[in-house]
Design a protein around this motif. Structure first.
Motif, PDB file in Angstrom:
ATOM      1  N   HIS A   1       5.722   9.528  -6.172  1.00 19.03           N
ATOM      2  CA  HIS A   1       6.912   8.474  -5.583  1.00 19.03           C
ATOM      3  C   HIS A   1       5.802   6.916  -5.586  1.00 19.03           C
ATOM      4  O   HIS A   1       5.868   6.611  -4.446  1.00 19.03           O
ATOM      5  CB  HIS A   1       7.699   8.974  -4.275  1.00 19.03           C
ATOM      6  N   ILE A   2       5.548   6.709  -6.856  1.00 19.01           N
ATOM      7  CA  ILE A   2       4.720   5.187  -6.712  1.00 19.01           C
ATOM      8  C   ILE A   2       5.339   4.498  -7.898  1.00 19.01           C
ATOM      9  O   ILE A   2       5.990   4.935  -8.967  1.00 19.01           O
ATOM     10  CB  ILE A   2       3.392   5.626  -7.453  1.00 19.01           C
ATOM     11  N   VAL A   3       5.519   3.330  -7.478  1.00 19.94           N
ATOM     12  CA  VAL A   3       6.197   2.242  -8.275  1.00 19.94           C
ATOM     13  C   VAL A   3       5.058   1.845  -9.345  1.00 19.94           C
ATOM     14  O   VAL A   3       4.226   0.953  -8.895  1.00 19.94           O
ATOM     15  CB  VAL A   3       6.506   0.849  -7.752  1.00 19.94           C
TER      16      VAL A   3
ATOM     17  N   GLU B   1       5.013   5.645  -1.664  1.00 17.53           N
ATOM     18  CA  GLU B   1       4.266   6.287  -0.977  1.00 17.53           C
ATOM     19  C   GLU B   1       3.811   7.591  -1.436  1.00 17.53           C
ATOM     20  O   GLU B   1       4.364   8.163  -2.192  1.00 17.53           O
ATOM     21  CB  GLU B   1       5.490   6.610   0.135  1.00 17.53           C
ATOM     22  N   LEU B   2       2.443   7.524  -1.179  1.00 11.35           N
ATOM     23  CA  LEU B   2       1.807   8.822  -1.702  1.00 11.35           C
ATOM     24  C   LEU B   2       2.133   9.955  -1.252  1.00 11.35           C
ATOM     25  O   LEU B   2       2.009  10.909  -1.849  1.00 11.35           O
ATOM     26  CB  LEU B   2       0.236   8.406  -1.184  1.00 11.35           C
ATOM     27  N   LEU B   3       2.491  10.225   0.040  1.00  7.34           N
ATOM     28  CA  LEU B   3       3.168  11.522   0.685  1.00  7.34           C
ATOM     29  C   LEU B   3       4.630  11.684   0.269  1.00  7.34           C
ATOM     30  O   LEU B   3       5.203  12.578   1.215  1.00  7.34           O
ATOM     31  CB  LEU B   3       2.621  11.525   2.216  1.00  7.34           C
ATOM     32  N   LYS B   4       4.941  11.309  -0.701  1.00  8.05           N
ATOM     33  CA  LYS B   4       6.482  11.491  -1.129  1.00  8.05           C
ATOM     34  C   LYS B   4       6.349  11.706  -2.650  1.00  8.05           C
ATOM     35  O   LYS B   4       5.471  11.116  -3.418  1.00  8.05           O
ATOM     36  CB  LYS B   4       7.397  10.278  -0.886  1.00  8.05           C
ATOM     37  N   VAL B   5       7.505  12.482  -3.124  1.00 11.87           N
ATOM     38  CA  VAL B   5       7.496  12.634  -4.698  1.00 11.87           C
ATOM     39  C   VAL B   5       8.897  12.282  -4.913  1.00 11.87           C
ATOM     40  O   VAL B   5       9.891  12.512  -4.221  1.00 11.87           O
ATOM     41  CB  VAL B   5       6.916  14.061  -5.249  1.00 11.87           C
ATOM     42  N   ARG B   6       9.195  12.323  -6.326  1.00 12.17           N
ATOM     43  CA  ARG B   6      10.641  12.132  -6.843  1.00 12.17           C
ATOM     44  C   ARG B   6      10.699  12.734  -8.072  1.00 12.17           C
ATOM     45  O   ARG B   6       9.918  13.017  -8.686  1.00 12.17           O
ATOM     46  CB  ARG B   6      11.361  10.555  -6.620  1.00 12.17           C
ATOM     47  N   SER B   7      12.029  12.815  -8.384  1.00 13.78           N
ATOM     48  CA  SER B   7      12.627  13.638  -9.605  1.00 13.78           C
ATOM     49  C   SER B   7      12.374  12.545 -10.757  1.00 13.78           C
ATOM     50  O   SER B   7      12.720  11.466 -10.552  1.00 13.78           O
ATOM     51  CB  SER B   7      14.032  14.050  -9.417  1.00 13.78           C
ATOM     52  N   ILE B   8      11.879  13.122 -11.966  1.00 18.03           N
ATOM     53  CA  ILE B   8      11.884  12.186 -13.043  1.00 18.03           C
ATOM     54  C   ILE B   8      13.339  11.956 -13.759  1.00 18.03           C
ATOM     55  O   ILE B   8      13.387  10.898 -14.308  1.00 18.03           O
ATOM     56  CB  ILE B   8      11.071  12.829 -14.246  1.00 18.03           C
ATOM     57  N   ALA B   9      14.440  12.804 -13.194  1.00 21.22           N
ATOM     58  CA  ALA B   9      15.577  12.438 -13.442  1.00 21.22           C
ATOM     59  C   ALA B   9      16.533  11.719 -12.717  1.00 21.22           C
ATOM     60  O   ALA B   9      17.556  10.944 -13.042  1.00 21.22           O
ATOM     61  CB  ALA B   9      16.258  13.674 -14.087  1.00 21.22           C
ATOM     62  N   ASN B  10      16.230  11.844 -11.453  1.00 25.00           N
ATOM     63  CA  ASN B  10      17.051  11.175 -10.515  1.00 25.00           C
ATOM     64  C   ASN B  10      16.044  10.523  -9.468  1.00 25.00           C
ATOM     65  O   ASN B  10      15.503  11.079  -8.528  1.00 25.00           O
ATOM     66  CB  ASN B  10      17.825  12.179  -9.660  1.00 25.00           C
TER      67      ASN B  10
ATOM     68  N   ASN C   1       0.621  -1.117  -0.083  1.00 27.65           N
ATOM     69  CA  ASN C   1      -0.057   0.078   0.105  1.00 27.65           C
ATOM     70  C   ASN C   1       0.798   1.101  -0.065  1.00 27.65           C
ATOM     71  O   ASN C   1       2.014   1.383   0.516  1.00 27.65           O
ATOM     72  CB  ASN C   1      -1.012  -0.013   1.109  1.00 27.65           C
ATOM     73  N   VAL C   2       0.279   2.387  -0.691  1.00 30.05           N
ATOM     74  CA  VAL C   2       0.884   3.655  -0.630  1.00 30.05           C
ATOM     75  C   VAL C   2       0.699   4.720   0.316  1.00 30.05           C
ATOM     76  O   VAL C   2       1.230   5.843   0.523  1.00 30.05           O
ATOM     77  CB  VAL C   2       0.910   4.192  -2.267  1.00 30.05           C
ATOM     78  N   ASP C   3      -0.382   4.210   1.127  1.00 26.13           N
ATOM     79  CA  ASP C   3      -0.619   5.120   2.251  1.00 26.13           C
ATOM     80  C   ASP C   3       0.182   5.098   3.509  1.00 26.13           C
ATOM     81  O   ASP C   3       1.016   4.214   3.390  1.00 26.13           O
ATOM     82  CB  ASP C   3      -2.203   4.743   2.433  1.00 26.13           C
ATOM     83  N   ASP C   4      -0.253   6.105   4.444  1.00 30.06           N
ATOM     84  CA  ASP C   4       0.721   6.034   5.318  1.00 30.06           C
ATOM     85  C   ASP C   4      -0.118   5.706   6.719  1.00 30.06           C
ATOM     86  O   ASP C   4       0.149   5.876   7.997  1.00 30.06           O
ATOM     87  CB  ASP C   4       0.998   7.515   5.880  1.00 30.06           C
ATOM     88  N   LEU C   5      -1.110   4.680   6.851  1.00 31.19           N
ATOM     89  CA  LEU C   5      -2.023   4.136   7.739  1.00 31.19           C
ATOM     90  C   LEU C   5      -1.163   3.421   8.654  1.00 31.19           C
ATOM     91  O   LEU C   5      -1.704   3.400   9.935  1.00 31.19           O
ATOM     92  CB  LEU C   5      -3.301   3.683   7.277  1.00 31.19           C
ATOM     93  N   HIS C   6      -0.200   2.627   8.328  1.00 33.75           N
ATOM     94  CA  HIS C   6       0.504   1.749   9.173  1.00 33.75           C
ATOM     95  C   HIS C   6       1.432   2.645  10.164  1.00 33.75           C
ATOM     96  O   HIS C   6       1.616   2.444  11.437  1.00 33.75           O
ATOM     97  CB  HIS C   6       1.446   0.833   8.465  1.00 33.75           C
ATOM     98  N   GLU C   7       1.990   3.799   9.539  1.00 30.51           N
ATOM     99  CA  GLU C   7       2.845   4.804  10.419  1.00 30.51           C
ATOM    100  C   GLU C   7       1.862   5.347  11.428  1.00 30.51           C
ATOM    101  O   GLU C   7       1.999   5.700  12.578  1.00 30.51           O
ATOM    102  CB  GLU C   7       3.665   5.646   9.513  1.00 30.51           C
TER     103      GLU C   7
END
Length: 230
Positions: free
Chosen positions: A142-144, A107-116, A88-94
């Motif tokens: 930031h989703i696989v 993780e839904l509450l993170k983002v990442r660079s398209i280049a890095n 799951n990509v939510d933060d409910l466990h945390e």
């Protein structure tokens, strides 16, 4: 020394909190074909749609709370060395209080660079065009997505290889490579399988207890059985 409990969770445990999934909806996720919103091809074809889709998921996440299943798993840290491996990509466990959570699919509450792919930052609000990394590259969820590698897979396997107990909760065991993680549990590892519609697991070498319940009810039953091993 506490015994090690490894828990593999899927959409079923989040669904009880009201998180919408596409598990039982014919490949549709909130009315969208998953190929349009959860693949690199979908991103390349219509990034605006993808950004809006995950912005809506982020807003929805603020409206839900951890359920009893999440809370009991967190409480089990008092008696066991608990590791959550979640699809799951939510933060409910945390939010429930679990301290060792590995997200296989991002993780839904993170983002990442398209280049890095190693440039990953926390992100709780809308993500828009023009939101860049420090080198002016667009940020993406930031989703696989389907078709992408699962960077956390090796760590998940390493964790599973030393499990005393392995619980599979609310996952159809149809999404690979995540579904293959259970094959790495030692032969002596006791397996619990919690799902209202459990499937037959082929070539299973472990002792298994099937609990055909929704996640919250099943985790409660499992807790009592686990405590009897202490």
């Amino acid at each position: 020394m506490k015994k090690k409990l490894v828990v593999l969770t899927g959409a079923g445990i989040s669904a009880e909190s009201g998180v919408k999934t596409f598990r039982d909806s014919g490949g549709l996720w909130e009315g969208h074909n998953v190929m349009d919103v959860a693949t690199p091809e979908g991103w390349n074809r219509n990034p605006a749609l993808v950004l809006d889709f995950y912005n809506q998921r982020r807003k929805q996440l603020k409206e839900v709370e951890p359920n009893l299943g999440h809370l009991i798993l967190a409480e089990l840290e008092k008696d066991f060395d608990v590791y959550i491996i979640t699809q799951n990509v939510d933060d409910l466990h945390e939010r429930a209080g679990s301290t060792n959570v590995l997200h296989l699919h991002g993780e839904l509450l993170k983002v990442r660079s398209i280049a890095n792919p190693n440039y990953i930052i926390d992100w709780k609000e809308d993500l828009n065009f023009g939101d860049f990394d420090e080198d002016k590259n667009q940020l993406r969820p930031h989703i696989v997505w389907f078709g992408e590698e699962v960077p956390a897979l090796e760590e998940a396997i390493t964790i599973t290889e030393t499990a005393d107990f392995l619980a599979v909760i609310g996952t159809s065991l149809q999404v690979y490579p995540a579904a293959g993680i259970i094959d790495y549990a030692p032969r002596k590892t006791q397996l619990f399988y919690i799902d209202p519609k459990p499937i037959k697991i082929p070539n299973l070498k472990n002792p298994i207890e099937v609990i055909p319940e929704v996640a919250s009810k099943g985790v409660e039953i499992m807790r009592n059985k686990l405590l009897s091993f202490l």
